[in-house]
Each structure stands twice: as structure tokens, then as C-alpha cells.
Design an enzyme around this catalytic site. Structure first.
Site, PDB file in Angstrom:
ATOM      1  N   GLN A 255     -20.401  29.695  81.035  1.00 22.28           N
ATOM      2  CA  GLN A 255     -21.697  29.321  81.972  1.00 22.28           C
ATOM      3  C   GLN A 255     -21.335  29.826  83.389  1.00 22.28           C
ATOM      4  O   GLN A 255     -22.392  30.516  83.950  1.00 22.28           O
ATOM      5  CB  GLN A 255     -21.551  27.824  81.996  1.00 22.28           C
ATOM      6  CG  GLN A 255     -23.059  27.280  82.677  1.00 22.28           C
ATOM      7  CD  GLN A 255     -24.209  27.869  82.017  1.00 22.28           C
ATOM      8  OE1 GLN A 255     -24.313  27.808  80.806  1.00 22.28           O
ATOM      9  NE2 GLN A 255     -24.947  28.668  82.819  1.00 22.28           N
ATOM     10  N   HIS A 258     -22.813  33.581  84.580  1.00 19.84           N
ATOM     11  CA  HIS A 258     -24.160  33.759  84.710  1.00 19.84           C
ATOM     12  C   HIS A 258     -24.556  34.057  86.283  1.00 19.84           C
ATOM     13  O   HIS A 258     -25.250  34.902  86.506  1.00 19.84           O
ATOM     14  CB  HIS A 258     -24.960  32.516  84.299  1.00 19.84           C
ATOM     15  CG  HIS A 258     -25.354  32.802  82.964  1.00 19.84           C
ATOM     16  ND1 HIS A 258     -25.926  33.923  82.299  1.00 19.84           N
ATOM     17  CD2 HIS A 258     -25.321  31.866  81.696  1.00 19.84           C
ATOM     18  CE1 HIS A 258     -26.266  33.504  81.140  1.00 19.84           C
ATOM     19  NE2 HIS A 258     -25.576  32.614  80.476  1.00 19.84           N
ATOM     20  N   GLU A 322     -29.105  21.347  80.961  1.00 16.73           N
ATOM     21  CA  GLU A 322     -29.883  22.353  80.149  1.00 16.73           C
ATOM     22  C   GLU A 322     -29.094  22.557  78.729  1.00 16.73           C
ATOM     23  O   GLU A 322     -29.476  22.543  77.637  1.00 16.73           O
ATOM     24  CB  GLU A 322     -29.731  23.745  81.059  1.00 16.73           C
ATOM     25  CG  GLU A 322     -30.436  24.865  80.106  1.00 16.73           C
ATOM     26  CD  GLU A 322     -29.956  26.292  80.843  1.00 16.73           C
ATOM     27  OE1 GLU A 322     -29.241  26.316  81.774  1.00 16.73           O
ATOM     28  OE2 GLU A 322     -30.804  27.088  80.569  1.00 16.73           O
ATOM     29  N   HIS A 323     -27.722  22.809  78.768  1.00 20.81           N
ATOM     30  CA  HIS A 323     -27.012  22.627  77.709  1.00 20.81           C
ATOM     31  C   HIS A 323     -26.036  21.672  77.577  1.00 20.81           C
ATOM     32  O   HIS A 323     -25.422  21.424  78.596  1.00 20.81           O
ATOM     33  CB  HIS A 323     -26.117  24.337  77.462  1.00 20.81           C
ATOM     34  CG  HIS A 323     -26.838  25.573  77.769  1.00 20.81           C
ATOM     35  ND1 HIS A 323     -27.047  26.100  78.950  1.00 20.81           N
ATOM     36  CD2 HIS A 323     -27.697  26.299  76.771  1.00 20.81           C
ATOM     37  CE1 HIS A 323     -27.859  27.105  78.696  1.00 20.81           C
ATOM     38  NE2 HIS A 323     -28.204  27.242  77.548  1.00 20.81           N
ATOM     39  N   ASP A 356     -27.267  30.887  72.531  1.00 19.02           N
ATOM     40  CA  ASP A 356     -27.822  31.787  73.434  1.00 19.02           C
ATOM     41  C   ASP A 356     -28.312  32.975  72.623  1.00 19.02           C
ATOM     42  O   ASP A 356     -29.097  33.794  73.086  1.00 19.02           O
ATOM     43  CB  ASP A 356     -26.723  32.437  74.352  1.00 19.02           C
ATOM     44  CG  ASP A 356     -26.272  31.366  75.408  1.00 19.02           C
ATOM     45  OD1 ASP A 356     -27.234  30.382  75.560  1.00 19.02           O
ATOM     46  OD2 ASP A 356     -25.280  31.244  76.023  1.00 19.02           O
ATOM     47  N   HIS A 415     -73.591   8.186  79.659  1.00 16.90           N
ATOM     48  CA  HIS A 415     -72.733   8.325  78.584  1.00 16.90           C
ATOM     49  C   HIS A 415     -73.348   7.315  77.421  1.00 16.90           C
ATOM     50  O   HIS A 415     -73.073   7.659  76.319  1.00 16.90           O
ATOM     51  CB  HIS A 415     -71.370   7.568  78.867  1.00 16.90           C
ATOM     52  CG  HIS A 415     -70.436   8.788  79.906  1.00 16.90           C
ATOM     53  ND1 HIS A 415     -71.081   9.246  80.827  1.00 16.90           N
ATOM     54  CD2 HIS A 415     -69.383   9.436  79.349  1.00 16.90           C
ATOM     55  CE1 HIS A 415     -69.815  10.426  81.227  1.00 16.90           C
ATOM     56  NE2 HIS A 415     -68.986  10.489  80.453  1.00 16.90           N
TER      57      HIS A 415
END
Lengths: 425, 425
Positions: A255, A258, A322-323, A356, A415
Site C-alpha cells: 500500500q 502507492h 478501502e481494503h 487489485d 394529485h
């Protein structure tokens, strides 16, 4: 990389806070590029391509010849890998298709949802040193399965006006049908508003730098739908001593590579393991060719040592990663209690990098805690569900009094009349 | 209300343009209220309630006693109508629940989606002369079915600090579990950021005036998810001579009564019918107690007379109406070709007001052409789909080469190592 022992629950929110991305400095720049492309179309796009990508372009669209050339440049090994990935992504996403049944809610009143592909979608793929052809697959494959007619892809060219061949190859295999050499804010503007050569799309997908992300936020307010808000990537790992510290550290680093704003978090009840993980992460960082870069992003990383698994699970759900890698003995039982996460990786042989690239799940996922409310990209992202209702004369009779009473109590008399007038006839 | 004959396709976009809502004048006001509530919490909320709703409030939360009092004030007739509506909404939304299967994409690689309710949702219900208790049902019933734990509802009180009893009754029956006397921007702020008495939620739903809509847009950028962007309500009607002009006109007026920015559009191939509809709409407007109001909104309305049904369908899909009534002989065949709409009403006995209240479909729908990319509120709106993957040692062996090759080609070497390190052990 701090090891934090048993913080009180009141401290959790602060300890789990993401590095803040402040985009106030760039909003006016982004807005001016958006406005300019909206006004001047292709001419403005070409000027920004020259300015930002140093590319002098006549045709913005990638030609069939360029796609054919790209195919020659890709190794057979990579072609085979892309084919396997497309196969798994296809299997998993096709299985998500679901056609809801027709429901007769009251006799003579039939209701259903019709699932329809979004006609025109735009995919943004960043450039830079690492060509993210895997993201091409994650966005174009489900768009194709959904039946989107126009799958537009924008990605920046290099200074020679060429797009990375792996991106072109992946795009053509996955089913993108219009590929443009446009990057950055000008790409988002072109897809949001349309230009002479780029069709206006109804929804824009894909990651990007802070300029691209800000541009997507701005156009999403009024002009076009977007996949989700985006922030720096992150992983959380729930681990115990059944997993090797070396592997847990490798997951943290996968990670950390990145970007400097990425975050790797570990939750464990084992203080000794925490120390080993930290040592191992620093050792692997030291041995990495990208040492300076990774050491910087590991500064955002934390290892939490908690009293019990209940706290581990609660803190992970509060973080909403996220993960989430669950690498512990009872991983199935722990996984069953996860309520906030983008994608979960269960067991000792399930690294994040599987998701991924090739397990079949989507890697476009909610960051920054958005997993509390957002799903990752999935088949729902490429369709709309239109509701239909068909009511017979008898059916209207069965619910007319209900409608009339409710409309009257909301003071919406027209209506009510739309029902009454049908009963008279 | 113009009748427009056979416009060329190049003119469609302009002729179908919605009345533009310009919120630039109010953004700074909205932002200052948001910031103030974020900083000062309940104290600021109370001040704005006093200023905007003339209500001096000690407790912001509605008490159990107030809910019990409301029940006494509601007629048995309305209670029965609400019960019928809840029943139908429940049947239709429950049928949308779907639990996707586990997919083995490669031997030893299992992937699935886990459907999990969003933990905390916030529902905004506007006040004003017409208490929109039907919207309470449309938002709280699916939230309850999804399993959202905290269903927070904010609605403005009157100057006596009381909430409309129909809203309280509907909220308690539908399952909202925390109801607050807060309206406008301060309600959106309280739910987006949390205050001493209002919990911070993860997603905000519901309609509102331009201030509320702008507030939702602003908080959606970074702080909280929202249901969808909102604009004025609208209906399109595809009609032929098998439906009576009187009924078509009644459907137009049932939209026109919502507000002066509402739009009613008719698409037909029958020029004579068009004239009759217009006459009938003006006649009904003249006879209405809300004549001045409705006549103003009918100014936004248009009747398009087109050459053939293909143009009718294409133009309707280009408009992408929130509501689409298909009142013609071949309504099923026409309905099958609809690709952009929020909710579709098929046949001669299916008025829009059926879906507004009691057919079972949701009435929170995409306006302003957003139906090209957005669905109306449905069960998906209240859940996240978390992806899971579980890979065995053998499964990792089967896809490891794919992952390694792809990671290497993206220059993500730590991603590759997270696989390699697992194979060694």
C-alpha cells in the site's frame, strides 16, 4: 510508524483520521480549465495538452492503427495475464446482474424495476510513470457487460503524443470504443461537457491526481454523475500470530508504494507481533529500491494493539478501510462482523494485490471512510433501475381511496383529481 | 403553454431545457450556516430555528409524548391510508433485496458481495403548508427494511415549536427512530457534522428548497453521501387519442401544482389531440382554486407534436423525465423502448399520483435529466455492497503469475512481492 497501545474509544476518531487533502489552493485553476474547455472545446483541449503534457496533437482520438501498433509492443506474457484478469473480472461482474421480479403490491397494481445500462460513460485513466492498465479493465469490463453503448476513455499522452501501449491494449480488449489522448482537468471537462471530438457522457469514472479529483467533484454537482469521491489509497490489516510478520509487513508496503499520502494500518491484540511487524516493515523498506518514497508514506502508518477482538473489529469498522486484509486464525468469523469496508481479503493466502489485479473483484473502491456509505464500483455503477407500474381499472379502484386521502391531507388537490377523473370515465 | 410541431432533432436539446435554477446568490449564505453549525452545534441550530422558523426550542428532539399526541390528532381515514401505503411500499422494496452468490472465478479463488445496511441515515422532510408525510414513508420504510440502525429525521417545526402530526405519525409508523425539530440548512448541517443532540449520519436523503438542495450539494463533496442531486419536479406524458384529453390535462396539472418551476411535457403524434389537451388544461386551470399558481407553472409546459412514434420515444429518452406517463394504445411496446426515466406509469389507469403515494414504487426520483445516470431511491440507496475474496494456497498459485506480471508492468513491485512472499512460505 507508531505502535499505539489500547487507546480509549474517545480517541479513536482522531487516531484514525486520514491525512487531510486540502484542495482550496487549486479550485480556481481547475474551474478555469473546466470553463475554458466548456467554451472553446477541442481548441482549448489541444492548448492544455501542449501546456501540461507537452504534446502537440492534431487528432485527439487514438486511431485504429495506433491500437494495432500497441498490440505488437505488448509481451505475450502480459497479454496472457490481461486475458486471465479479464476472464475473472467478467465472471464476477456478470454474476452481479440481477433482474428483479414483477410484484403485484395490490390486486391489479403491478410494479417492477427495469435495469438499463447508462448509455454513455467516460473512463479516466491517469498517466505518469506507472500505466494503470489494470484500472482500464476494472472500469471497461463491467461497462461492456452492462451494455453501455458509448465507452469513452481519456488518458494523457506522452510528449511524443503517444499513449502507453499497455493502456491501449487493455482498452481495446476490454471494450472501450472511443479512446482519447487527453489527460487531467481537460479530460474531465471534455467528457462532462462534450467537445467537437469527445462525446458528452452521463457518468465519469476513474482515479486521478488532486486536480482530476477536484474537477470530478465540481462537474458532479450539476453536470454529470461520478463514480465516487476519491482520496488516497489505504489498507487495514487485522492480524494475529498465525500470519508471519514478514507477510503482514509486505502487505503494508504494497500500500505504501502507492504514494506518500497512502496509509497502512494494522489492528492486532498481540503486542509482540506488533513489534515484529514494525521491525520487518522497516527492514523491507530499507531493502527497497524505493526506500525514500516508502519510508515517507510509512510515517502515516500505525499499528494498534488492542485488548480484545471486539475492539479490533469495532475500530476497523470505525476506520472503514478501502481494503481490509483479515489474516488471523478465525478470519471467517471476524469477516462476518465487518460492516464498513470497500473490499475484504480473507485468510493467509489473499493479498490485496489479488483484488487489485486478478481475483475478479473491482479495485475501484471507496477511500477516506466513504465505505460507511458507498460501495466500490460494481455492476450497479453502470446501470439505472427505472421503476415501472401498470395499474388496471380494478387496481386503481383498490388504491384510489388511499391516494385521494393522502393527496388531500398534503393539500395536493390536482394529485387527487388525477385519480378521481379516471374513476368517472 | 406552447404546442410545438415537429422540431428538428438539432433543436431538441434547447426545447427540452429545464428552467435553470441559479443558486450562486445563496451559496455564501448556505456555507456560513453550515460552518456555524459545524463549529457551535446545538446552540447555532437553536438560533437558526428562532430566526428562520420563529420557533424557540429547548429540546430539539421530538419526545415520545409528542408522537403519542400526534397519533390522537390523525383521522382514522388517514391512518388507514398510511397503513395501505406502507404495506405496498414494503412489498415492493422488500422484493428488491437480493443476495448475490459466491463465485469461484478460478479454482481456489472465491469472490462475493456482502450486502450491508448503511448504519446511520438522515432523512430531511420539508415543512411549509403541505406536510410531505408521503416522503417520510418513501425514505423511512426502505431504510428500515435495509436494516439501518439509526434512522434520523429532521423537519422544521412551526412557530409554536410543533411538528405536523401527520409527519410524526408517518415517521413513527415507518420506523424513524430519532426525530428532530430542525429545518433548512441547519438540519443538513446537523446531520452532516453531528451536534450534541443530533448524531452525524453517513448519508442524507430527501427533498428541499434551493437552500437545502445547495447545502446537500456542499456537504456531499467531502462530508457525507446524499441520495441524488435535486431539481424541480417534472412529468412527461406520451399520449394518443385512446386517452381522454381531460385526463391528460389532469396529469399535467397534478405536476404543475408542485411549484412554479415544475414542468409538464406532452409528446404525441396527434395534432388535434394536442389542441384538445391544451384547451382542457387551460379550462381546468381556470376552474382551480390555485389558478394563479398553476397558470404560472403551465408556462413552462410544452406539447410536442411529432411525425412518428420513433421520434416520440427518442425525444422522451433525450428529455429523461423524472415521471413518464405512457397513455397510449401500445403502451407496453412503447414502455419497452424507454431507456431514460425515473419512474414510468403504464396505461390509462396509472396516474403519477399512484406512484407518489401508494402503488409501492418510490417517489424520490432523479429530476433535471439526471435519469440518464441515476436511479430513483431504491433498496440499493440504503446499503453498501462490500466485496469479499477468499483464496486458498492452491488458488493463489493459480493466479499468482497473472498478478506478478501485471504488477511488474505497472512498476508496482511491492504489490508483486506481497504475492511472492506468500508462495515462499
Amino acid at each position: 510508524m507508531d505502535i499505539i497501545n489500547n487507546p480509549s474509544r474517545s480517541e479513536w476518531a482522531q487516531l484514525l483520521a486520514r491525512p487531510v487533502a486540502d484542495n482550496t489552493q487549486i479550485i480556481s485553476t481547475v474551474q478555469s480549465v473546466l470553463d475554458d474547455v466548456r467554451m472553446r472545446g477541442d481548441e482549448a483541449v489541444r492548448e492544455y495538452e501542449l501546456r501540461f503534457d507537452k504534446a502537440s496533437l492534431t487528432n485527439l482520438q487514438v486511431s485504429d492503427r495506433e491500437i494495432a501498433e500497441a498490440e505488437v509492443l505488448i509481451s505475450e506474457e502480459l497479454k496472457a495475464a490481461i486475458a486471465t484478469a479479464i476472464g475473472n473480472i467478467t465472471k464476477f461482474h456478470e454474476a452481479q446482474l440481477h433482474y428483479p421480479p414483477i410484484i403485484e403490491t395490490t390486486k391489479g397494481v403491478k410494479c417492477w424495476q427495469k435495469v438499463v445500462a447508462i448509455d454513455k460513460v467516460g473512463l479516466y485513466i491517469p498517466g505518469g510513470t506507472a500505466p494503470l492498465f489494470s484500472t482500464v479493465l476494472m472500469l471497461a469490463v463491467p461497462a461492456k457487460i452492462a451494455g453501455c453503448k458509448e465507452i469513452v476513455l481519456c488518458t494523457p499522452p506522452n510528449a511524443e503524443g503517444k499513449v502507453n501501449p499497455a493502456i491501449l491494449y487493455a482498452a481495446s480488449k476490454a471494450g472501450a470504443n472511443k479512446i482519447y489522448k487527453i489527460g487531467g482537468v481537460q479530460a474531465i471537462a471534455a467528457m462532462a461537457y462534450g467537445t467537437e471530438s469527445v462525446p458528452k457522457v452521463y457518468k465519469i469514472f476513474g482515479p486521478g491526481n488532486p486536480y482530476v479529483t477536484t474537477a470530478k467533484q465540481i462537474v458532479s454537482v450539476k453536470d454529470v454523475a461520478i463514480d465516487m469521491p476519491a482520496g488516497p489509497s489505504e489498507v487495514a490489516i487485522i492480524a494475529d500470530s498465525t500470519q508471519k510478520p514478514e507477510i503482514i509487513a509486505a502487505d503494508m508496503l504494497s500500500q505504501a508504494e502507492h504514494g506518500t499520502t497512502s496509509q497502512s494500518i494494522v489492528f492486532t491484540t498481540d503486542a509482540e507481533l506488533a513489534t515484529h511487524i514494525k521491525d520487518e516493515a522497516l527492514r523491507q523498506c530499507e531493502a527497497s529500491p524505493r526506500k525514500e518514497f516508502i519510508s515517507k508514506s510509512l510515517e502515516n502508518s500505525r499499528i494498534f494493539v488492542l485488548d480484545n477482538m471486539e475492539d479490533v473489529i469495532d475500530m476497523s469498522n470505525e476506520y472503514a478501510p478501502e481494503h481490509l486484509i483479515i489474516s488471523c486464525k478465525d478470519y471467517a468469523a471476524v469477516g462476518a462482523q465487518i460492516t464498513n469496508a470497500g473490499s475484504v481479503f480473507l485468510g493467509h493466502f489473499t493479498p490485496e494485490s489479488a483484488g487489485d489485479y486478478a481475483s475478479g473483484t473491482n479495485h475501484t473502491l471507496p477511500t477516506s471512510g466513504y465505505a460507511k456509505a458507498y460501495s466500490g464500483v460494481n455492476m450497479d455503477s453502470f446501470v439505472k433501475k427505472i421503476t415501472f407500474q401498470e395499474i388496471t381499472s380494478e387496481g386503481l379502484g383498490n388504491i384510489s381511496r388511499t391516494i385521494e386521502v393522502m393527496a388531500e391531507n398534503e393539500s395536493l388537490f390536482a394529485h387527487k383529481y388525477a385519480v378521481t377523473v379516471r374513476k368517472v370515465h
